[in-house]
Design an enzyme around this catalytic site. Sequence first.
Site, PDB file in Angstrom:
ATOM      1  N   CYS A  42       0.812  -1.212   0.000  1.00  0.00           N
ATOM      2  CA  CYS A  42       0.000   0.000   0.000  1.00  0.00           C
ATOM      3  C   CYS A  42       0.849   1.265   0.000  1.00  0.00           C
ATOM      4  CB  CYS A  42      -0.942   0.009   1.203  1.00  0.00           C
ATOM      5  SG  CYS A  42      -1.984   1.484   1.263  1.00  0.00           S
ATOM      6  N   CYS A  47      -1.394   1.634  -3.075  1.00  0.00           N
ATOM      7  CA  CYS A  47      -2.413   2.675  -2.892  1.00  0.00           C
ATOM      8  C   CYS A  47      -1.855   4.097  -2.854  1.00  0.00           C
ATOM      9  CB  CYS A  47      -3.183   2.442  -1.597  1.00  0.00           C
ATOM     10  SG  CYS A  47      -3.547   0.730  -1.214  1.00  0.00           S
ATOM     11  N   LYS A  50       0.053   5.275  -6.083  1.00  0.00           N
ATOM     12  CA  LYS A  50      -0.950   5.278  -7.154  1.00  0.00           C
ATOM     13  C   LYS A  50      -1.870   6.482  -7.025  1.00  0.00           C
ATOM     14  CE  LYS A  50      -4.663   3.102  -6.519  1.00  0.00           C
ATOM     15  NZ  LYS A  50      -5.609   2.011  -6.190  1.00  0.00           N
ATOM     16  N   TYR A 177      -9.322  -3.640 -11.751  1.00  0.00           N
ATOM     17  CA  TYR A 177      -9.220  -2.241 -11.311  1.00  0.00           C
ATOM     18  C   TYR A 177      -7.804  -1.691 -11.459  1.00  0.00           C
ATOM     19  CZ  TYR A 177      -7.264  -3.635  -6.752  1.00  0.00           C
ATOM     20  OH  TYR A 177      -6.457  -4.141  -5.758  1.00  0.00           O
ATOM     21  N   GLU A 181      -7.198   1.578 -13.652  1.00  0.00           N
ATOM     22  CA  GLU A 181      -6.662   2.759 -12.975  1.00  0.00           C
ATOM     23  C   GLU A 181      -5.406   3.263 -13.672  1.00  0.00           C
ATOM     24  OE1 GLU A 181      -8.153   2.043  -8.364  1.00  0.00           O
ATOM     25  OE2 GLU A 181      -6.202   1.255  -8.999  1.00  0.00           O
ATOM     26  N   HIS A 468     -27.819  20.865  -1.765  1.00  0.00           N
ATOM     27  CA  HIS A 468     -27.954  21.400  -3.124  1.00  0.00           C
ATOM     28  C   HIS A 468     -27.081  22.629  -3.315  1.00  0.00           C
ATOM     29  CE1 HIS A 468     -30.029  22.220  -6.894  1.00  0.00           C
ATOM     30  NE2 HIS A 468     -30.122  23.491  -6.502  1.00  0.00           N
ATOM     31  N   GLU A 473     -26.648  14.754  -4.152  1.00  0.00           N
ATOM     32  CA  GLU A 473     -28.038  14.930  -3.719  1.00  0.00           C
ATOM     33  C   GLU A 473     -28.973  13.959  -4.436  1.00  0.00           C
ATOM     34  OE1 GLU A 473     -30.242  18.532  -5.135  1.00  0.00           O
ATOM     35  OE2 GLU A 473     -28.299  19.063  -6.008  1.00  0.00           O
TER      36      GLU A 473
END
Length: 485
Positions: A42, A47, A50, A177, A181, A468, A473
């Site tokens: 990681c 992670c 990356k 993934y 990525e 909003h 939302e």
Amino acid sequence: MAFDFDLFVIGGGSGGVRAARMAAQTGAKVALAEESRYGGTCVIRGCVPKKIMVFASEFTPTVSDAQAYGWTIHAGGFDWSGFSEKLHTELDRLEDVYRKLLDGSGVTRFDARATLKDAHTATLSSGDTVTAKHILVATGGHPVRPDMTNAHLGIVSDDIFNLKELPKSILIIGGGYIACEFACILNGLGVKVTQYYRGAQILRGFDEEARGLIADAMKEQGIDLHVGTNIVEMAAASDDRSASEAGTQSDAAMGAPARESTDLLNEDDAKGGPIWVKATNGAEHEFDAVLFATGRKPNTDDMGLEEVGVKLGRNGQIEVDEYSQTSVPSIYAIGDVTDRVNLTPVAIREGMAFVDTVFKGTPTPVDHDLIPSAVFTQPEFGTVGLTEEAARDQEPVDIYCTSFRPMKTAFAGKPNRVLMKLIVSQETDKVLGCHIVAPGAGEMIQMAGIAVKMGATKADFDRTVAVHPTMAEEMVTMREPLRNA
């Protein structure tokens, strides 16, 4: 029998370090061995670097967006060398943080490779031998190359962070993934990206609607994505084709093993020049680099695990029960080496559950249910719970879904679309799954994950007042299901 330590941890990644520190805080005498760099996949080659590269790559559309909003601004080139130097400085800093955390917790560190001698004994590459009442294996995993001739010419995800310079063109093999990525990252950094995936659609196992939107977005951004396509041959572009084909046949007959080293390409490979590849559809192309993102394997080779009675699975993963205990009672395992849910926060949770179970007297099974996660493609993908496909196989469900152009990029005249989707049980009104494809989806799904984990119903979402104007939302304003499944 008197042991040197109460706990001996093998592996200095996020899971191993957390378990060692938490166990030491209970008063246990703890040691940890790490053969490479502290922080593990990681922090050092996953992670963290990356995500920093994701940040760098996302500046590409900023210039045109700023111009659309009235700014006079012009882009310069991307300086990979300067970025890379700063990236590695940051990784060095983080590794030092991990070392200091262990030292500050009173954990004895061994900068060495550890293998098992018996159920309570580890042998270190330094020549030392240590004994412990409990042993925790947290050695993680590594990317692998396919079993094909000249696979060594390609790189794997670990190599990306150590490239001396960015290639002008790259072929990425894979549709998971990691492949997607890096396709987005490198495309954003100015590399001409081609991607082959043998399946019908990228991101297998994720929600189909989300997969399709991401694939379309990647193509719109200029990624040359080919599904139903794989690589069948590769060679240095200067090689004679007939010689390459003869070598392919000879090596295959001998069962040549794939190179699985996670080290950076050696200098000969790195200077090898363009790589020729042939695809399953017969197309032949040359690329400056080929990235294999075709799978990972647990780091269990040559550790003495099976010799001491630890059961391994088909992919080399350590088999454990719900308390992370192996077939040898004194030996436990957490993280990617168990190949359960290969995410850093999961490894950390497994490490903490292990400490609760073994050192705090509170047996704690690891909870792998409803884990939120994010895929850092562009746009990002955040997901928690069941996909539509999995949910409809389980029970009747209502699908609440909307896809639209968000205000920010719509004003700039961009075609970008986002997706908000809820999977709801018809019987209980419980939200079974939430899927978001949008900029910042990783941030949104963390919050949505809390609600889904708590068992929120669609009525709970409906009672929540919208913020909003935001993209998110829409998660609380979808009143009627789009369809039933």
